[in-house]
Design an enzyme around this catalytic site. Sequence first.
Site, PDB file in Angstrom:
ATOM      1  N   HIS A 192       0.816  -1.223   0.000  1.00  0.00           N
ATOM      2  CA  HIS A 192       0.000   0.000   0.000  1.00  0.00           C
ATOM      3  C   HIS A 192       0.845   1.267   0.000  1.00  0.00           C
ATOM      4  CE1 HIS A 192       0.475  -0.198   4.500  1.00  0.00           C
ATOM      5  NE2 HIS A 192       0.476   1.117   4.366  1.00  0.00           N
ATOM      6  N   ASP A 209       0.301  -7.591   1.379  1.00  0.00           N
ATOM      7  CA  ASP A 209       0.753  -6.209   1.580  1.00  0.00           C
ATOM      8  C   ASP A 209       2.281  -6.125   1.609  1.00  0.00           C
ATOM      9  OD1 ASP A 209       0.333  -3.474   1.808  1.00  0.00           O
ATOM     10  OD2 ASP A 209       0.308  -3.505   3.996  1.00  0.00           O
ATOM     11  N   GLY A 253       3.216   6.312   7.992  1.00  0.00           N
ATOM     12  CA  GLY A 253       4.626   6.568   7.698  1.00  0.00           C
ATOM     13  C   GLY A 253       5.523   5.469   8.228  1.00  0.00           C
ATOM     14  N   ASN A 254       5.061   4.751   9.273  1.00  0.00           N
ATOM     15  CA  ASN A 254       5.795   3.581   9.765  1.00  0.00           C
ATOM     16  C   ASN A 254       5.639   2.385   8.834  1.00  0.00           C
ATOM     17  OD1 ASN A 254       5.266   4.722  12.965  1.00  0.00           O
ATOM     18  ND2 ASN A 254       7.231   3.781  12.468  1.00  0.00           N
ATOM     19  N   SER A 255       4.625   2.423   7.972  1.00  0.00           N
ATOM     20  CA  SER A 255       4.335   1.284   7.109  1.00  0.00           C
ATOM     21  C   SER A 255       5.553   0.893   6.275  1.00  0.00           C
ATOM     22  CB  SER A 255       3.169   1.619   6.171  1.00  0.00           C
ATOM     23  OG  SER A 255       1.983   1.817   6.885  1.00  0.00           O
ATOM     24  N   LEU A 307      -5.958 -25.930  -2.061  1.00  0.00           N
ATOM     25  CA  LEU A 307      -6.466 -27.208  -1.594  1.00  0.00           C
ATOM     26  C   LEU A 307      -7.926 -27.391  -1.973  1.00  0.00           C
ATOM     27  CD1 LEU A 307      -6.063 -29.852  -0.020  1.00  0.00           C
ATOM     28  CD2 LEU A 307      -6.601 -28.590   2.082  1.00  0.00           C
ATOM     29  N   GLY A 308      -8.728 -26.314  -1.823  1.00  0.00           N
ATOM     30  CA  GLY A 308     -10.127 -26.382  -2.236  1.00  0.00           C
ATOM     31  C   GLY A 308     -11.091 -26.743  -1.137  1.00  0.00           C
ATOM     32  N   VAL A 309     -10.902 -26.173   0.060  1.00  0.00           N
ATOM     33  CA  VAL A 309     -11.822 -26.416   1.172  1.00  0.00           C
ATOM     34  C   VAL A 309     -12.210 -25.092   1.826  1.00  0.00           C
ATOM     35  CG1 VAL A 309     -10.989 -28.739   1.716  1.00  0.00           C
ATOM     36  CG2 VAL A 309      -9.885 -26.762   2.773  1.00  0.00           C
TER      37      VAL A 309
END
Length: 456
Positions: free
Chosen positions: A98, A128, A199-201, A256-258
């Site tokens: 982001h 992210d 800003g810490n991101s 996996l499909g569950v």
Amino acid sequence: MQKGLYAAVFTAAAVQAHAAAPVDFSNLVEQVSPAVVSVNVVKKLSQEELLQQQVPEILKRFFGNQVIIPQQQVPQEKTAYGSAFFISKDGYLLTNHHVVEDATKVTIVLNDRREIDAKVVGSDERTDVALLKVTGSGFPELRTGNVGQLKVGEPVLAIGSPFGFDYSASAGIVSAKMRNMMGETSVPFIQTDVALNPGNSGGPLFNQRGEVVGVNSRIFSGTGGYMGLSFSIPIDVAMDVADQLKKHGKVTRAYLGVSLQDIDRNLAESYKLAKPEGSLITQVAPSSPAAKAGFKSGDVILKFNGTPISRTSELLNYLNRAVPNQSIQLEVLRDDSRRNISATLDTAPDDTPAKADAEQQQSKGPILGVSIRDLNAAELKQLDTKGGVLIQDVRRGGIASQARILPGDVVTQINNKAIGNTKDFIAAVSDLKKNTVARVTIIREGQRAIVGMRIE
């Protein structure tokens, strides 16, 4: 007796004072700060933001010369900021998706105030995580730690640029691990009480040994500022994503499909479990790896490759870390007996296109402002359609947003072209001409509709 009592009181007080003494991170900050950078980003304004900038001029059209507005040129770009850190001596850095999303220019600022233009190697919205690259060598490289050994209550340190204030350090403790936020299942966040702000991101989260254990990502707040709940991406997750972005420019995930849910107290009693543990399968997608392996709705998964599962978030973390074509063994509880079932994972629908492909696609047609993926077999059956693409996200102010296309819509046709998969969608969009209106057939909440999408 009295003397012994005083001694006990003083001893207890000394222990309390020692326990309450804050951790001194000063030497650590001095050692690791050179590898942390500020990130300055230039982004194009969305059409919605441009409209907001033009509100005074719109008022003047209605009220004429009664409103006196100073003449000013509407900016077409905006600036944003964040943090990043070096993970290699040859100039690779980690930050958040982001932070650099929709960036037209990215610049990093080193602690000696040098500014270097950076290239976005790749970016993954689901986790992210973004990978940057700058030209050069000999950059300070940070060591990564073992997240599995990180304990709740352990002191941690964050360094970043909150509100643009470079190289600000803040400390706290690990509040919890394996946190999932708002239905997100791709990241088992580390929760801390470290003071993080905008800003810490993208900045690093350190343990006491100076090893990076997380990438600071977000806060939980009702005001937009710090409220004691901060979340970081475990560094092992971030490094896995960065490795794929570096090699392929995109992230490929296993499937996996569950559908899964946690076991609560009542279900634990129903399944004769000593305590709530494991993950309950509520649905198995037809023709999926799970269906082929013999998994059934109502199975309780208790172990993944021999490792006990206490809750669904743990199982999802293991599955997200797995790779396509990997064989896994799950211990399940069925009909009051335990059994081991092996399955070979498939490739999940591609929702992170390679950067080179994305640039090529953008040059062929208009940018609609959507992220899409193919429908899986279960979704095709549920919607009773032979093909289509799912709209996962819609960018505010974009072409699709203005046409009131929503996340969750399924596009089955554009103009007279049937949309069977993402390739069909990209081809159809590439043929759209400016200053025209496209007919988009969608399925929304089980109902079919046609939307007029103006291409400008």
